[in-house]
Design a protein around this motif. Structure first.
Motif, PDB file in Angstrom:
ATOM      1  N   UNK A  62       0.677  -1.267  -0.073  1.00  0.00           N
ATOM      2  CA  UNK A  62      -0.049  -0.105   0.050  1.00  0.00           C
ATOM      3  C   UNK A  62       0.762   1.115   0.153  1.00  0.00           C
ATOM      4  N   UNK A  63       0.718   1.995  -1.031  1.00  0.00           N
ATOM      5  CA  UNK A  63       1.509   3.512  -1.029  1.00  0.00           C
ATOM      6  C   UNK A  63       0.430   4.587  -0.844  1.00  0.00           C
ATOM      7  N   UNK A  64       0.648   5.156   0.208  1.00  0.00           N
ATOM      8  CA  UNK A  64      -0.509   6.244   0.749  1.00  0.00           C
ATOM      9  C   UNK A  64      -0.366   7.253  -0.117  1.00  0.00           C
ATOM     10  N   UNK A  65       0.531   7.437  -1.172  1.00  0.00           N
ATOM     11  CA  UNK A  65       0.758   8.452  -2.242  1.00  0.00           C
ATOM     12  C   UNK A  65      -0.288   8.200  -3.510  1.00  0.00           C
ATOM     13  N   UNK A  66      -0.751   6.747  -3.411  1.00  0.00           N
ATOM     14  CA  UNK A  66      -1.182   6.231  -4.689  1.00  0.00           C
ATOM     15  C   UNK A  66      -2.578   5.810  -4.403  1.00  0.00           C
ATOM     16  N   UNK A  67      -3.598   6.659  -4.947  1.00  0.00           N
ATOM     17  CA  UNK A  67      -5.143   6.294  -4.415  1.00  0.00           C
ATOM     18  C   UNK A  67      -5.445   4.984  -4.707  1.00  0.00           C
ATOM     19  N   UNK A  68      -5.171   4.511  -6.219  1.00  0.00           N
ATOM     20  CA  UNK A  68      -5.237   3.334  -6.453  1.00  0.00           C
ATOM     21  C   UNK A  68      -4.744   2.174  -5.645  1.00  0.00           C
ATOM     22  N   UNK A 117      -1.857  11.406   2.103  1.00  0.00           N
ATOM     23  CA  UNK A 117      -2.084  10.129   2.336  1.00  0.00           C
ATOM     24  C   UNK A 117      -2.904   9.743   3.335  1.00  0.00           C
ATOM     25  N   UNK A 118      -3.041  10.493   4.318  1.00  0.00           N
ATOM     26  CA  UNK A 118      -3.635   9.997   5.704  1.00  0.00           C
ATOM     27  C   UNK A 118      -5.478  10.291   5.084  1.00  0.00           C
ATOM     28  N   UNK A 119      -5.485  11.370   4.445  1.00  0.00           N
ATOM     29  CA  UNK A 119      -6.836  11.597   4.186  1.00  0.00           C
ATOM     30  C   UNK A 119      -7.457  10.610   3.057  1.00  0.00           C
ATOM     31  N   UNK A 120      -6.627  10.357   2.292  1.00  0.00           N
ATOM     32  CA  UNK A 120      -6.892   9.341   1.051  1.00  0.00           C
ATOM     33  C   UNK A 120      -7.203   7.844   1.838  1.00  0.00           C
ATOM     34  N   UNK A 121      -6.432   7.379   2.844  1.00  0.00           N
ATOM     35  CA  UNK A 121      -6.643   6.212   3.521  1.00  0.00           C
ATOM     36  C   UNK A 121      -7.968   6.215   4.184  1.00  0.00           C
ATOM     37  N   UNK A 122      -8.116   7.372   4.907  1.00  0.00           N
ATOM     38  CA  UNK A 122      -9.313   7.611   5.653  1.00  0.00           C
ATOM     39  C   UNK A 122     -10.736   7.564   4.638  1.00  0.00           C
ATOM     40  N   UNK A 123     -10.790   8.273   3.482  1.00  0.00           N
ATOM     41  CA  UNK A 123     -11.627   8.356   2.665  1.00  0.00           C
ATOM     42  C   UNK A 123     -11.928   6.646   2.027  1.00  0.00           C
TER      43      UNK A 123
END
Length: 285
Positions: A62-68, A117-123
């Motif tokens: 899991x790469x937190x800078x990659x939404x996919x 990255x935190x926001x994307x994982x949370x989403x």
């Protein structure tokens, strides 16, 4: 499939993330230990074997800078285990420097990992945490409470995360999700080593900031010689994971509590949460 509660943790190849993954497995949680490069999983797997919990730890990319990458990992966990009970946002990046000399690119890079990255994982996780009445725990820092010299980018990102989570917490609570931020101070982990800081090079390039930077580096080196262990910080995270009613804000050591108290009178976040929760409470009829 597993009947255990399932937790996804980011940034588990070393340091606090590694220690937290092992500790959550020891607490009986099915642990999805994620990292950008699964080729770096050796230390985690060795620690899991030594602790006798290898069967409860599953390593995923899991790469937190990659939404996919985030979406694929979360969806796979839910498909395989039927639920997601907790997420621990731990992945992070640091940077030492001051804005006149660094420019904006390092600031954007640090914000991308530590905030977006935190926001994307949370989403990606919130629908599943809402379904399970789960926990959202984010490792911030005392640097998310008190700005620190030559850490402008890092502290800005951590301040942003704290503001995001403090705002989300009362809203998430209305749908049964507990939100907690965990604030370590200095931790003796590979996070510091991973920054690959060339101290001599930094000082040589610091120009008029060299005296201040030299003082900062000497002070920081002393602090990390007396730092909390990763396992100590992880213990506070696991308390938040397993507590019946976890607080919003947790410091991981007496030093972190003392340092944060110079700015925060509301150390566990309960006073702020009491006020803002009333803004979204359902009226009594």
């Amino acid at each position: 499939m597993s009947s255990s509660n399932t937790v996804l943790i980011t940034g588990t190849s070393s340091g606090i993330g590694l220690a937290t993954a092992v500790a959550s497995a020891k607490a009986g949680w099915q642990t999805i230990a994620t990292m950008r490069d699964v080729g770096r999983a050796g230390a985690l797997l060795d620690a899991a074997n030594e602790a006798g919990v290898a069967g409860l730890i599953r390593v995923e990319a899991l790469d937190v800078t990659d939404p996919g990458s985030i979406s694929a990992c979360v969806q796979q966990v839910v498909a395989d285990y039927g639920r997601l009970d907790a997420v621990i946002n731990n992945a992070g990046a640091g940077y030492v420097g001051t804005i006149e000399q660094t420019g904006l690119e390092p600031v954007r890079n640090v914000m991308e990992v530590n905030y977006f990255g935190v926001v994307e994982v949370t989403h990606a996780a919130m629908p599943h945490l809402r379904a399970s009445g789960g926990r959202l725990i984010t490792v911030t820092s005392v640097g998310g409470v008190i700005g620190q010299p030559f850490n402008e980018a890092y502290c800005a990102a951590k301040f942003a995360v704290e503001g995001f989570m403090e705002s989300l917490a009362p809203v998430a609570a209305t749908v049964g999700v507990h939100v907690t931020v965990v604030e370590p101070g200095a931790v003796a982990s590979e996070f510091v080593a991973s920054q690959q800081i060339d101290i001599a090079g930094l000082l040589a390039a610091a120009g008029p900031y060299a005296p201040a930077l030299k003082s900062y580096i000497e002070r920081t080196q002393g602090a990390f010689r007396n730092a909390q262990t990763s396992e100590g910080a992880a213990a506070s995270i696991i308390e938040a994971l397993t507590a019946e009613e976890p607080p919003f804000r947790v410091q991981t050591s007496s030093w972190a509590r003392g340092f944060s108290s110079t700015k925060l009178a509301d150390l566990d976040g309960s006073a702020v949460q009491m006020v803002t929760a009333s803004w979204v409470a359902q009226p009594v009829h």
